[in-house]
Design an enzyme around this catalytic site. Sequence first.
Site, PDB file in Angstrom:
ATOM      1  NE  ARG A  40       7.160 -24.440   3.753  1.00  0.00           N
ATOM      2  CZ  ARG A  40       7.826 -23.798   2.816  1.00  0.00           C
ATOM      3  NH1 ARG A  40       8.117 -24.403   1.673  1.00  0.00           N
ATOM      4  NH2 ARG A  40       8.207 -22.553   3.005  1.00  0.00           N
ATOM      5  CE  LYS A 226      19.934  -6.541  -2.201  1.00  0.00           C
ATOM      6  NZ  LYS A 226      19.660  -6.996  -3.564  1.00  0.00           N
ATOM      7  N   GLY A 379      11.179 -15.483   6.134  1.00  0.00           N
ATOM      8  CA  GLY A 379      11.842 -16.786   6.088  1.00  0.00           C
ATOM      9  C   GLY A 379      13.125 -16.827   6.896  1.00  0.00           C
ATOM     10  N   GLY A 402       7.396 -15.133   1.787  1.00  0.00           N
ATOM     11  CA  GLY A 402       6.849 -14.062   0.941  1.00  0.00           C
ATOM     12  C   GLY A 402       5.456 -13.648   1.370  1.00  0.00           C
TER      13      GLY A 402
HETATM   14  P1  ADP Z   1      13.607 -12.281   6.048  1.00  0.00           P
HETATM   15  O1  ADP Z   1      13.769 -13.498   5.168  1.00  0.00           O
HETATM   16  O2  ADP Z   1      13.396 -12.642   7.481  1.00  0.00           O
HETATM   17  O3  ADP Z   1      12.561 -11.342   5.527  1.00  0.00           O
HETATM   18  P2  ADP Z   1      15.803 -10.925   4.759  1.00  0.00           P
HETATM   19  O4  ADP Z   1      15.754 -11.918   3.653  1.00  0.00           O
HETATM   20  O5  ADP Z   1      15.359  -9.557   4.459  1.00  0.00           O
HETATM   21  O6  ADP Z   1      15.003 -11.488   6.032  1.00  0.00           O
HETATM   22  O7  ADP Z   1      17.294 -10.785   5.300  1.00  0.00           O
HETATM   23  C1  ADP Z   1      18.040 -11.835   5.812  1.00  0.00           C
HETATM   24  C2  ADP Z   1      19.476 -11.667   5.514  1.00  0.00           C
HETATM   25  O8  ADP Z   1      19.960 -10.387   5.873  1.00  0.00           O
HETATM   26  C3  ADP Z   1      20.339 -12.650   6.263  1.00  0.00           C
HETATM   27  O9  ADP Z   1      20.857 -13.592   5.373  1.00  0.00           O
HETATM   28  C4  ADP Z   1      21.441 -11.787   6.890  1.00  0.00           C
HETATM   29  O10 ADP Z   1      22.728 -12.328   6.761  1.00  0.00           O
HETATM   30  C5  ADP Z   1      21.341 -10.506   6.105  1.00  0.00           C
HETATM   31  N1  ADP Z   1      21.896  -9.382   6.830  1.00  0.00           N
HETATM   32  C6  ADP Z   1      21.602  -8.949   8.069  1.00  0.00           C
HETATM   33  N2  ADP Z   1      22.373  -7.924   8.440  1.00  0.00           N
HETATM   34  C7  ADP Z   1      23.227  -7.695   7.423  1.00  0.00           C
HETATM   35  C8  ADP Z   1      24.308  -6.784   7.205  1.00  0.00           C
HETATM   36  N3  ADP Z   1      24.650  -5.900   8.128  1.00  0.00           N
HETATM   37  N4  ADP Z   1      24.975  -6.854   6.030  1.00  0.00           N
HETATM   38  C9  ADP Z   1      24.629  -7.751   5.091  1.00  0.00           C
HETATM   39  N5  ADP Z   1      23.615  -8.640   5.236  1.00  0.00           N
HETATM   40  C10 ADP Z   1      22.936  -8.617   6.392  1.00  0.00           C
HETATM   41 MG    MG Z   2      14.767 -13.740   3.259  1.00  0.00          MG
END
Ligand code: ADP
Ligand code: MG
Length: 422
Positions: A40, A226, A379, A402
């Site tokens: 950063r 989620k 992230g 975020g």
């Molecule tokens: P980002 O930070 O890119 O927005 P998220 O925080 O929504 O992404 O999600 C990332 C997490 O989702 C990762 O840690 C990954 O392990 C988890 N994940 C992906 N697929 C699954 C799954 N099938 N079951 C449980 N967790 C999952």
């Molecule tokens: Mg995340």
Amino acid sequence: MNYNKKTVLDVDVHGKKVLLRCDFNVPQDKATGAITDDKRIRAALPTIQYLLDQGAAVIACSHLGKPNATFDSFVKKQTEKGKDPATLTEEAWKKSLAQLSLAPVAKRLSELLGREVIMAADVVGPDAQAKAAALQPGQILLLENTRFEKGETKNDPELAKKMAAMAEIYVSDAFGAVHRAHASTAGVAAYLPAVSGFLIQKELEVMGGALANPKRPLVAILGGAKVSSKIGVINNLLDIADTIIIGGGMTYTFIKALGGTVGTSLLEADWLDYCREMMDKAKEKGVKLLLPVDTLCAAEFSADAKPELVETMAIPDDRMGMDIGPKTIALYTDAVKDAGTVIWNGPMGVFEFPAFAEGTRAVAKALADTNAITIVGGGDSAAAVAQLGFADQMTHISTGGGASLEFLEGKELPGVACLLDK
Ligand code: ADP
Ligand code: MG
């Protein structure tokens, strides 16, 4: 939301005092305080260098971590955490603040710039004010952690005024903080001409461009853990995209809503209706919504778990979905091949476990191989792309976790809205 904002190139900064909001919220080693990743700080260099080269006097500021700005809030927080009240002294509070000082950032920044970075002992106190007043063109001063002031997160106008009074122009380059209406990210813009630095400019140009006027077809790939954390993103992109691809943990709530069995997979029962609504909306809008057809599942959530391939609609009772399968990979790779723009948020599986990283890797590779404009937001998604070695092959990887999510939700970002329109 208007993404067309004035930048440092649109104002004359020569001989001016410029208040520059950076995102120096760097990860630190808990024990030693050493900066463990200076990405950063390095990302802020082009704007800082430009301002210094133009003969501006740069007053940089940033937050770092979540300090307790008052002794009372320190006591309250630590008590909630179950700490022994006897240990909650003024001294302990001051020590907790010292751990979140920006002094190590000043040191690193100075090494990277190859010039002195003057460090202020406070944010708008006597030391900052004196050093800001004495600052000469071509010099850079770093204020202390903005969250040491209790008015920062409350967006207190008095604090914003004091910060603004030290400078003549406000430049925001802290994309990671633009979704927060704080004194240093938004409030101060009420008192100074406000423009973006190069980091925010690129975010607005590429991501804003993809949302406002995308090169089509626009394919959105949505995954991650989620549904509930991505509802706004899905809903907004259904209005814009031509194709939406679903993967990751959110898959199973959709599959369940369709009448499939999901075993012990991540499931958010409260969001079943929402998934149905989104599938209806996709039909209404003529948006292609793709779901995984095959899934790598496992008996337990563990790096050593043995991957087993099943149909996504029929996951056995004692198995959980961990990654997309090879048929799905082929389907998704094909869907991005001729895209004009691809927006990707959320890993396709539990990529942290090598046995379940193939789906995420394959999608990253598909993005690297397409001629489309490719944008990665979120992230964990950004971390996954970097970890898998595809970072250089994306058009843009958003620097805000975020903030990029709220951007994709189509929300107004206070730290962007406050900047001057072009
Ligand atoms: P980002 O930070 O890119 O927005 P998220 O925080 O929504 O992404 O999600 C990332 C997490 O989702 C990762 O840690 C990954 O392990 C988890 N994940 C992906 N697929 C699954 C799954 N099938 N079951 C449980 N967790 C999952
Ligand atoms: Mg995340």
